[in-house]
Every structure is written in C-alpha cells, then in structure tokens.
Design a protein around this motif. Sequence first.
Motif, PDB file in Angstrom:
ATOM      1  N   CYS A 147       4.331   0.280   2.169  1.00  0.00           N
ATOM      2  CA  CYS A 147       5.228   1.233   2.866  1.00  0.00           C
ATOM      3  C   CYS A 147       5.853   1.841   1.543  1.00  0.00           C
ATOM      4  CB  CYS A 147       6.264   0.520   3.436  1.00  0.00           C
ATOM      5  SG  CYS A 147       7.657   1.621   4.156  1.00  0.00           S
ATOM      6  N   SER A 148       5.742   3.142   1.230  1.00  0.00           N
ATOM      7  CA  SER A 148       6.539   3.742   0.044  1.00  0.00           C
ATOM      8  C   SER A 148       6.958   5.049   0.262  1.00  0.00           C
ATOM      9  CB  SER A 148       5.266   3.758  -1.046  1.00  0.00           C
ATOM     10  OG  SER A 148       5.662   4.591  -2.286  1.00  0.00           O
ATOM     11  N   PRO A 149       7.971   5.457   0.227  1.00  0.00           N
ATOM     12  CA  PRO A 149       9.102   4.608  -0.162  1.00  0.00           C
ATOM     13  C   PRO A 149       9.326   3.547   0.810  1.00  0.00           C
ATOM     14  CG  PRO A 149       9.991   6.974  -0.324  1.00  0.00           C
ATOM     15  CD  PRO A 149       8.522   6.836   0.397  1.00  0.00           C
ATOM     16  N   ASN A 150       9.549   2.394   0.372  1.00  0.00           N
ATOM     17  CA  ASN A 150       9.734   1.145   0.759  1.00  0.00           C
ATOM     18  C   ASN A 150      10.973   0.832   1.838  1.00  0.00           C
ATOM     19  OD1 ASN A 150       8.523  -1.393   1.736  1.00  0.00           O
ATOM     20  ND2 ASN A 150       9.564  -2.434   0.233  1.00  0.00           N
ATOM     21  N   ASN A 151      10.762   0.435   2.933  1.00  0.00           N
ATOM     22  CA  ASN A 151      11.832   0.222   3.719  1.00  0.00           C
ATOM     23  C   ASN A 151      11.944  -1.373   3.581  1.00  0.00           C
ATOM     24  OD1 ASN A 151      13.696  -0.503   5.849  1.00  0.00           O
ATOM     25  ND2 ASN A 151      12.463   0.336   7.432  1.00  0.00           N
ATOM     26  N   PRO A 152      13.074  -2.152   3.646  1.00  0.00           N
ATOM     27  CA  PRO A 152      14.597  -1.888   3.289  1.00  0.00           C
ATOM     28  C   PRO A 152      14.663  -1.490   1.977  1.00  0.00           C
ATOM     29  CG  PRO A 152      14.339  -4.037   3.296  1.00  0.00           C
ATOM     30  CD  PRO A 152      12.794  -3.582   3.605  1.00  0.00           C
ATOM     31  N   THR A 153      13.977  -1.559   0.929  1.00  0.00           N
ATOM     32  CA  THR A 153      14.420  -1.644  -0.574  1.00  0.00           C
ATOM     33  C   THR A 153      14.751  -0.282  -1.032  1.00  0.00           C
ATOM     34  OG1 THR A 153      11.934  -1.531  -1.387  1.00  0.00           O
ATOM     35  CG2 THR A 153      13.036  -3.548  -1.065  1.00  0.00           C
ATOM     36  N   GLY A 154      13.936   0.765  -0.507  1.00  0.00           N
ATOM     37  CA  GLY A 154      14.219   2.192  -0.795  1.00  0.00           C
ATOM     38  C   GLY A 154      13.220   2.828  -1.902  1.00  0.00           C
ATOM     39  N   ASN A 155      12.757   2.035  -2.670  1.00  0.00           N
ATOM     40  CA  ASN A 155      12.113   2.149  -3.929  1.00  0.00           C
ATOM     41  C   ASN A 155      10.582   2.798  -3.566  1.00  0.00           C
ATOM     42  OD1 ASN A 155      11.507  -0.506  -3.512  1.00  0.00           O
ATOM     43  ND2 ASN A 155      10.185  -0.431  -5.170  1.00  0.00           N
ATOM     44  N   SER A 156      10.067   3.992  -4.358  1.00  0.00           N
ATOM     45  CA  SER A 156       8.534   3.858  -4.175  1.00  0.00           C
ATOM     46  C   SER A 156       7.810   2.956  -4.730  1.00  0.00           C
ATOM     47  CB  SER A 156       8.307   5.356  -4.646  1.00  0.00           C
ATOM     48  OG  SER A 156       8.980   6.291  -3.873  1.00  0.00           O
ATOM     49  N   ILE A 157       6.628   2.907  -4.266  1.00  0.00           N
ATOM     50  CA  ILE A 157       5.866   1.876  -4.874  1.00  0.00           C
ATOM     51  C   ILE A 157       4.663   2.652  -6.122  1.00  0.00           C
ATOM     52  CG2 ILE A 157       3.891   0.319  -4.491  1.00  0.00           C
ATOM     53  CD1 ILE A 157       6.548  -0.603  -3.344  1.00  0.00           C
ATOM     54  N   ASN A 158       4.477   1.958  -7.305  1.00  0.00           N
ATOM     55  CA  ASN A 158       3.896   2.423  -8.383  1.00  0.00           C
ATOM     56  C   ASN A 158       2.638   3.180  -7.938  1.00  0.00           C
ATOM     57  OD1 ASN A 158       5.950   2.108 -10.232  1.00  0.00           O
ATOM     58  ND2 ASN A 158       4.798  -0.101 -10.641  1.00  0.00           N
ATOM     59  N   ARG A 159       2.362   4.433  -7.984  1.00  0.00           N
ATOM     60  CA  ARG A 159       1.220   5.148  -7.550  1.00  0.00           C
ATOM     61  C   ARG A 159      -0.284   4.286  -8.113  1.00  0.00           C
ATOM     62  NH1 ARG A 159       1.571   9.828  -5.105  1.00  0.00           N
ATOM     63  NH2 ARG A 159      -0.607  10.776  -4.750  1.00  0.00           N
ATOM     64  N   GLU A 160      -0.095   4.094  -9.301  1.00  0.00           N
ATOM     65  CA  GLU A 160      -1.408   3.436 -10.032  1.00  0.00           C
ATOM     66  C   GLU A 160      -1.735   2.369  -9.385  1.00  0.00           C
ATOM     67  OE1 GLU A 160       1.722   3.438 -12.500  1.00  0.00           O
ATOM     68  OE2 GLU A 160       1.472   5.409 -11.323  1.00  0.00           O
ATOM     69  N   ASP A 161      -0.589   1.750  -8.863  1.00  0.00           N
ATOM     70  CA  ASP A 161      -0.999   0.185  -8.099  1.00  0.00           C
ATOM     71  C   ASP A 161      -1.726   0.274  -6.797  1.00  0.00           C
ATOM     72  OD1 ASP A 161       0.144  -0.918 -10.477  1.00  0.00           O
ATOM     73  OD2 ASP A 161       2.067  -1.749  -9.406  1.00  0.00           O
ATOM     74  N   ILE A 162      -1.140   1.513  -6.128  1.00  0.00           N
ATOM     75  CA  ILE A 162      -1.921   1.466  -4.693  1.00  0.00           C
ATOM     76  C   ILE A 162      -3.262   2.123  -5.143  1.00  0.00           C
ATOM     77  CG2 ILE A 162      -1.651   3.128  -2.814  1.00  0.00           C
ATOM     78  CD1 ILE A 162       1.313   3.227  -3.197  1.00  0.00           C
ATOM     79  N   GLU A 163      -3.234   2.792  -6.063  1.00  0.00           N
ATOM     80  CA  GLU A 163      -4.716   3.379  -6.477  1.00  0.00           C
ATOM     81  C   GLU A 163      -5.781   2.130  -6.813  1.00  0.00           C
ATOM     82  OE1 GLU A 163      -5.648   7.254  -7.666  1.00  0.00           O
ATOM     83  OE2 GLU A 163      -3.529   8.104  -7.857  1.00  0.00           O
ATOM     84  N   THR A 164      -5.187   1.308  -7.478  1.00  0.00           N
ATOM     85  CA  THR A 164      -6.029   0.288  -7.865  1.00  0.00           C
ATOM     86  C   THR A 164      -6.349  -0.558  -6.535  1.00  0.00           C
ATOM     87  OG1 THR A 164      -5.047  -0.261  -9.933  1.00  0.00           O
ATOM     88  CG2 THR A 164      -5.965  -2.059  -9.154  1.00  0.00           C
TER      89      THR A 164
END
Length: 348
Positions: free
Chosen positions: A150-167
């Motif tokens: 989930c990005s931006p993540n609920n409930p923390t609000g931050n986006s998840i690093n794009r490169e990590d999702i691509e990995t």
Amino acid sequence: MYDINNLLRQNIKNLTPYSSARDEFQGEASVFLDANENAFGSPLPAAYNRYPDPMQHAIKLRLKDIKGLPVRNIFVGNGSDEAIDILFRSFCNPGVDNVIIVPPTYGMYQVSANINDVETKKVLLTDEYQLNLEGIAEAINERTKLIFICSPNNPTGNSINREDIETLLANFNGLVVVDEAYINFSRQKSFIQELTEYANLVVMQTLSKAWGLAGLRVGMAFASEEIIEVMNRVKPPYNVNEASQQLALQALQNVQQVNDWIKETLIQRDKLVITLKTMDFVLDIYPSDANFVLVKTTNATGIYNYLVEKGIIVRNRTNVELCEGCLRITVGTPEENKTLLSTLQQYK
Ligand SMILES: Cc1ncc(COP(=O)(O)O)c(C=O)c1O
C-alpha cells in the motif's frame, strides 16, 4: 518466470462466467423483454428499472483519458475492496496458497485473506515504515501468489520506496498489488506507467478518497489485459450499480474541483501538523503523503476517548504493531481541524 497460468486457480481457468441479458445483446433496440425487469419504471423520480452496464463502458472510457491507459487494462469494482477480494478468489486456493502482507497496512488484505481461507505471511515494515526486502524474499515460497503493498501506506501515511517495489516486481513470480488509494495526495508518481514494464503488476485506485465518492463504492484496478479479463469473469455480473455509474461518470468530468480540494487538503495537513507538534502529549508525527497523519502520543487511548466524549472521532491505532501510542487523524475542513485542535489544546 511469471506466467499467469501458473498462478490461476484451476476452477477459475475452467470457469464459464455468467452471461447476463445485457452481455448477450448490445446495440440499439426499443423493446427490452430479456431481463425480467419491471418495464413500467421505478417508484422514484429517476428510472433505475434497467440493469446497469455490466462492463461500465462509459466510466472506463473516461478513465482511459484520465489515466492514459486502454480500456482493456481497466477493471471497475464495487470499491477497491471488491478488487482485493476478486484477486484472492481468482488466484489463491483456499487452505493451500498464501499471500504476503507488510503490516502495519490496510486491514482488508488480512480480512479478505481470512474470508477466503488463505494464509497471510506477515513481514513487518522496518522502523522507517519501508519494505523489509530480505524478510519478504525469505517468506516467499512456491505457494505465494500475491504481495500487497500500500503506497502511500495506510495507516502510516508514507510512500514506499519505488525501487523496492520494482525489485519485488522484477524478482517475484506472483502478482505485486500496489494499492494507490491515496496516490492523488502524493508527490510520488503512480505505478500505472510501469504496467507496460511488469506483467505481474496490479495497481489499485479508488474514487473513495480524493474524489470524494466513498458512498458510491467505485474502485479501480489497472493491470495487464489477461489479469483484467480474469477479474471481469470472476466479478458478479452487475457489480457497480446504475446510480453509482451515472454519478461517478458525472464526477469524473469535474477534475478541477478535485484538484482544488487536494491542494487545500495538503495546506490543511501542513497546518494541522504544525499545531499538533506544539502539544506536549505529541511525541512524533510521521511524514505523510496522504490525507491523514499518524501521530504518536503519550496516551492514544486516553486522547481517543476524550475526543469521542467531545464528539470528535479519530482512529486509534495503538493496538497495531509498530503503531503503539498512535492516532490516525484524517485531514478535515479548516473548521473541523480548528475544532479538533482547540479541543486537543484543552486535553489534560
Ligand atoms: C489503502 C486502502 N485501500 C483501499 C481502501 C478501500 O477503498 P474502497 O472504498 O474503494 O473500497 C481503503 C479505505 O480506507 C484504503 O485505505
């Protein structure tokens, strides 16, 4: 290697979907006696006596322009919650397969898994609320079908690093589901543009947040043609009702209004954060790319109960792992935020 045929449940591969009256005839006609509807009308000012378009063509044509991708890559559901459930039902054999979730995150991935009797392997986010890629790699086995990010993540609000999702996308042979319910508030680019790169990517968005249509229940999934084709076969025939289709279409013409509200929400979010920071029971406010903030406090439950007494409801997340002491506060109108802040200022 990713191959949808290795992921799909056998019963779904073999499924002959329900063929509705409106699937079997499309085109011009003046007399419709094919669907056992009430031909006289509805006991309402507007007529809803006809079944809606099962494939929501008008909405998809508009989404095609807004999102810049072909209709064949768009699924429309009864909220994105329906898309989550359909992914489970299409790809996960109950009692056999598993999915990976990365808590703290949106609760419906777990609930949908439980309903579908699918094991969840939980790999906690790091202290910075980012992906633990090594942990995920260790958790994956030959029965892992989906990873929910989930990005931006609920409930923390931050986006998840794009490169990590691509990995993950490049190395995982199952589907990577990127839930972008809050993307309109984010400085990050959507993953929609990566759909041409990764056949195993599913992007979910919704009209429930920035678009202000939570009550209509309209969500979207964007993916390869073959994934969308499966989702369309598995969904109930008329999954988005006629009133919602008409109103959503009307709303989708009004991009300017939504963009103005997004700007205003971000201004209000920053103001909220500045004042919250001055309060002595506030220990931390996590950076947000969404229309809410996660606030670490000295006594989340005490503050939550105090606010409830005053008629103000926020979300108490203190029992969620890595969110101990935290309240999730949605950004409201300037008046609502003022009421919240002045009430909090009186908290002892
Ligand atoms: C991350 C996330 N995804 C999906 C949803 C649900 O969206 P919908 O209203 O489209 O079912 C929510 C709602 O809170 C959410 O926070």
